[in-house]
Design a protein around this motif. Structure first.
Motif, short mmCIF file in Angstrom:
data_model
loop_
_atom_site.label_atom_id
_atom_site.label_comp_id
_atom_site.label_asym_id
_atom_site.label_seq_id
_atom_site.Cartn_x
_atom_site.Cartn_y
_atom_site.Cartn_z
N ARG A 78 51.15 -51.71 42.02
CA ARG A 78 51.14 -51.22 40.65
C ARG A 78 51.18 -52.38 39.67
O ARG A 78 51.83 -53.39 39.92
N GLU A 79 50.46 -52.23 38.56
CA GLU A 79 50.48 -53.27 37.53
C GLU A 79 51.87 -53.31 36.91
O GLU A 79 52.47 -52.29 36.62
N VAL A 80 52.35 -54.52 36.70
CA VAL A 80 53.73 -54.72 36.26
C VAL A 80 53.78 -55.04 34.77
O VAL A 80 53.03 -55.89 34.29
N GLU A 81 54.64 -54.34 34.07
CA GLU A 81 54.87 -54.66 32.67
C GLU A 81 55.90 -55.77 32.54
O GLU A 81 55.77 -56.65 31.73
N GLN A 82 56.95 -55.68 33.37
CA GLN A 82 57.97 -56.71 33.36
C GLN A 82 58.67 -56.69 34.71
O GLN A 82 59.23 -55.68 35.12
N SER A 83 58.64 -57.82 35.41
CA SER A 83 59.30 -57.86 36.72
C SER A 83 60.73 -58.37 36.56
O SER A 83 61.07 -59.03 35.58
N THR A 85 59.27 -55.35 41.32
CA THR A 85 58.41 -54.83 40.25
C THR A 85 58.58 -53.33 40.01
O THR A 85 57.77 -52.73 39.31
N ASP A 88 59.89 -50.13 38.29
CA ASP A 88 60.50 -49.63 37.06
C ASP A 88 60.99 -48.22 37.37
O ASP A 88 60.19 -47.28 37.49
N LYS A 138 59.89 -45.27 35.14
CA LYS A 138 58.46 -45.00 35.29
C LYS A 138 58.19 -44.29 36.62
O LYS A 138 57.42 -43.33 36.67
#
Length: 130
Positions: free
Chosen positions: A81-86, A92, A94, A97
């Motif tokens: 999954r694309e990470v907004e903030q690790s 990673t 959330d 989410k």
């Protein structure tokens, strides 16, 4: 006259398997929220569904020990999954989410079950002559 139930259910039975597999992945993500360096995974539902619709050829096994060509594990479709903030530990996931995605996927699964249930009820009525 043989009845082909694959056409009767359309893509809904495949979609249910896909929703189930996606819930497994999301559950794994939630369980590993605190695991260092764990990368959240998911599957691209739309891509898999398009690919399954494009595959209209039905393969058959010539020997019982051969791999079933129609069995779909979807393992090649699993993506990170694309990470907004690790996190500082490299994780990673959330959690908020993941919970939201799990709830949405569960609702879609339930809707798929309802659709299949209605299709089966319709087929039963047709066989009874109602």
């Amino acid at each position: 006259m043989p009845v082909n139930f694959d056409r009767a259910f359309g893509i809904h039975d495949d979609a249910l398997l896909l929703f189930e597999r996606r819930n497994q992945l999301i559950t794994e993500n939630i369980v590993n929220t605190d695991t260092p360096d764990y990368k959240a995974r998911d599957i691209d539902f739309e891509t898999i569904l398009k690919n399954s619709q494009a595959q209209s050829v039905v393969l058959k096994r010539s020997h019982q020990n051969h791999i079933n060509p129609n069995q779909q594990a979807y393992s090649e479709e699993i993506q990170y999954r694309e990470v907004e903030q690790s996190a500082a530990d490299g994780n990673t996931v959330d959690l908020q989410k993941e919970k939201a995605i799990f709830a949405e996927n569960t609702i879609r699964y339930q809707v798929g079950l309802q659709i299949l249930s209605r299709k089966i009820s319709g087929l039963k009525s047709a066989f009874k002559g109602e």
